[in-house]
Design a protein around this motif. Structure first.
Motif, mmCIF file in Angstrom:
data_model
loop_
_atom_site.group_PDB
_atom_site.id
_atom_site.type_symbol
_atom_site.label_atom_id
_atom_site.label_comp_id
_atom_site.label_asym_id
_atom_site.label_seq_id
_atom_site.Cartn_x
_atom_site.Cartn_y
_atom_site.Cartn_z
ATOM 1 N N TYR A 81 0.826 -1.203 0.000
ATOM 2 C CA TYR A 81 0.000 0.000 0.000
ATOM 3 C C TYR A 81 0.865 1.259 0.000
ATOM 4 C CZ TYR A 81 -3.167 3.633 1.641
ATOM 5 O OH TYR A 81 -3.872 4.792 1.775
ATOM 6 N N PHE A 82 1.885 1.292 0.845
ATOM 7 C CA PHE A 82 2.751 2.472 0.888
ATOM 8 C C PHE A 82 3.543 2.640 -0.402
ATOM 9 C CE2 PHE A 82 2.293 1.877 5.581
ATOM 10 C CZ PHE A 82 1.577 3.057 5.787
ATOM 11 N N ILE A 83 3.954 1.557 -1.011
ATOM 12 C CA ILE A 83 4.628 1.642 -2.315
ATOM 13 C C ILE A 83 3.672 2.194 -3.361
ATOM 14 C CG2 ILE A 83 5.597 0.236 -4.191
ATOM 15 C CD1 ILE A 83 6.862 -1.529 -2.022
ATOM 16 N N TRP A 84 2.428 1.753 -3.331
ATOM 17 C CA TRP A 84 1.429 2.248 -4.287
ATOM 18 C C TRP A 84 1.185 3.748 -4.085
ATOM 19 C CZ3 TRP A 84 -3.667 4.062 -3.507
ATOM 20 C CH2 TRP A 84 -4.404 4.235 -4.674
ATOM 21 N N ILE A 85 1.092 4.196 -2.830
ATOM 22 C CA ILE A 85 0.890 5.623 -2.538
ATOM 23 C C ILE A 85 2.065 6.434 -3.061
ATOM 24 C CG2 ILE A 85 0.846 7.322 -0.641
ATOM 25 C CD1 ILE A 85 -1.820 6.009 -1.071
ATOM 26 N N ILE A 86 3.275 5.974 -2.833
ATOM 27 C CA ILE A 86 4.454 6.701 -3.312
ATOM 28 C C ILE A 86 4.473 6.739 -4.837
ATOM 29 C CG2 ILE A 86 6.980 6.603 -3.436
ATOM 30 C CD1 ILE A 86 6.931 5.645 -0.513
ATOM 31 N N LYS A 87 4.055 5.653 -5.460
ATOM 32 C CA LYS A 87 4.018 5.617 -6.928
ATOM 33 C C LYS A 87 2.975 6.585 -7.477
ATOM 34 C CE LYS A 87 3.364 2.599 -10.825
ATOM 35 N NZ LYS A 87 2.219 1.979 -11.372
ATOM 36 N N MET A 88 1.823 6.657 -6.832
ATOM 37 C CA MET A 88 0.747 7.518 -7.323
ATOM 38 C C MET A 88 1.032 9.001 -7.063
ATOM 39 S SD MET A 88 -1.345 5.549 -8.813
ATOM 40 C CE MET A 88 -2.768 6.560 -9.070
ATOM 41 N N ILE A 89 1.561 9.317 -5.897
ATOM 42 C CA ILE A 89 1.767 10.717 -5.528
ATOM 43 C C ILE A 89 3.166 11.188 -5.905
ATOM 44 C CG2 ILE A 89 1.914 12.289 -3.565
ATOM 45 C CD1 ILE A 89 -0.349 10.754 -2.299
ATOM 46 N N LEU A 99 2.793 20.862 -3.357
ATOM 47 C CA LEU A 99 2.829 19.880 -4.440
ATOM 48 C C LEU A 99 1.995 18.656 -4.091
ATOM 49 C CD1 LEU A 99 3.963 19.082 -7.211
ATOM 50 C CD2 LEU A 99 5.970 18.176 -6.019
ATOM 51 N N LEU A 100 2.025 18.266 -2.829
ATOM 52 C CA LEU A 100 1.221 17.132 -2.370
ATOM 53 C C LEU A 100 -0.267 17.419 -2.535
ATOM 54 C CD1 LEU A 100 1.105 14.352 -0.964
ATOM 55 C CD2 LEU A 100 1.098 15.571 1.216
ATOM 56 N N GLN A 101 -0.702 18.608 -2.142
ATOM 57 C CA GLN A 101 -2.113 18.985 -2.314
ATOM 58 C C GLN A 101 -2.502 18.996 -3.786
ATOM 59 O OE1 GLN A 101 -2.658 22.708 -0.313
ATOM 60 N NE2 GLN A 101 -2.869 21.751 1.701
ATOM 61 N N GLU A 102 -1.623 19.503 -4.625
ATOM 62 C CA GLU A 102 -1.899 19.553 -6.060
ATOM 63 C C GLU A 102 -2.053 18.147 -6.647
ATOM 64 O OE1 GLU A 102 0.631 20.637 -10.029
ATOM 65 O OE2 GLU A 102 0.893 21.956 -8.287
ATOM 66 N N ARG A 103 -1.164 17.244 -6.276
ATOM 67 C CA ARG A 103 -1.238 15.874 -6.808
ATOM 68 C C ARG A 103 -2.460 15.129 -6.292
ATOM 69 N NH1 ARG A 103 4.842 14.136 -7.448
ATOM 70 N NH2 ARG A 103 5.418 15.681 -9.010
ATOM 71 N N ILE A 104 -2.836 15.376 -5.041
ATOM 72 C CA ILE A 104 -4.043 14.739 -4.508
ATOM 73 C C ILE A 104 -5.277 15.257 -5.237
ATOM 74 C CG2 ILE A 104 -5.522 14.579 -2.462
ATOM 75 C CD1 ILE A 104 -2.977 14.405 -0.785
ATOM 76 N N LYS A 105 -5.316 16.573 -5.520
ATOM 77 C CA LYS A 105 -6.448 17.124 -6.280
ATOM 78 C C LYS A 105 -6.498 16.538 -7.682
ATOM 79 C CE LYS A 105 -6.842 21.499 -3.851
ATOM 80 N NZ LYS A 105 -6.670 22.962 -3.924
ATOM 81 N N ASN A 106 -5.337 16.351 -8.305
ATOM 82 C CA ASN A 106 -5.296 15.727 -9.645
ATOM 83 C C ASN A 106 -5.803 14.290 -9.602
ATOM 84 O OD1 ASN A 106 -4.258 18.035 -10.805
ATOM 85 N ND2 ASN A 106 -2.132 17.343 -10.675
ATOM 86 N N LEU A 110 -9.386 12.596 -11.461
ATOM 87 C CA LEU A 110 -9.361 11.452 -12.366
ATOM 88 C C LEU A 110 -10.550 10.526 -12.169
ATOM 89 C CD1 LEU A 110 -5.582 10.459 -12.306
ATOM 90 C CD2 LEU A 110 -6.816 11.671 -14.115
ATOM 91 N N ARG A 111 -11.188 10.598 -11.040
ATOM 92 C CA ARG A 111 -12.321 9.715 -10.751
ATOM 93 C C ARG A 111 -13.521 10.144 -11.463
ATOM 94 N NH1 ARG A 111 -11.890 8.555 -4.337
ATOM 95 N NH2 ARG A 111 -9.869 7.651 -4.424
#
Length: 111
Positions: A81-89, A99-106, A110-111
């Motif tokens: 799960y943590f590897i997936w989060i790092i890959k996505m963000i 930058l974290l807020q921007e990537r989470i909004k992006n 996508l949904r």
């Protein structure tokens, strides 16, 4: 003749419980504790299989083994799960809040 206790049964049980409790600590601690518990279980199983009539706490050892396996599985899921989060963000976004807020909004868009 009084039955003996297997030497590592209590340690295996404690390690199994701790591996489940610490699986959320990035999965590393729980994985390490579970693996150590399984190694100790293997050593006790060798002793037990040589003369099973001498020992009476095999069910406790088996319970500890099951707890260690559950802890290893939960820790592996947490690591993935943590590897997936790092890959996505992205690793760079984890140190930059804007930058974290921007990537989470992006990701939400996508949904």
């Amino acid at each position: 003749m009084e039955k003996q206790k297997l030497p590592n049964t209590t340690a295996v049980l404690v390690l199994g419980i701790l591996s489940i409790l610490t699986c959320c600590c990035y999965g590393i601690i729980g994985l390490a504790l579970g693996i150590v518990g399984l190694v100790l279980t293997h050593k006790d199983l060798i002793i037990y299989n040589l003369s099973p009539e001498k020992y009476d706490n095999y069910p406790t050892l088996n319970t500890g083994k099951i707890l260690c396996i559950i802890g290893i599985v939960l820790s592996a899921i947490a690591i993935l799960y943590f590897i997936w989060i790092i890959k996505m963000i992205g690793l760079d976004a984890l140190s930059d809040p804007s930058l974290l807020q921007e990537r989470i909004k992006n990701l939400q868009n996508l949904r």
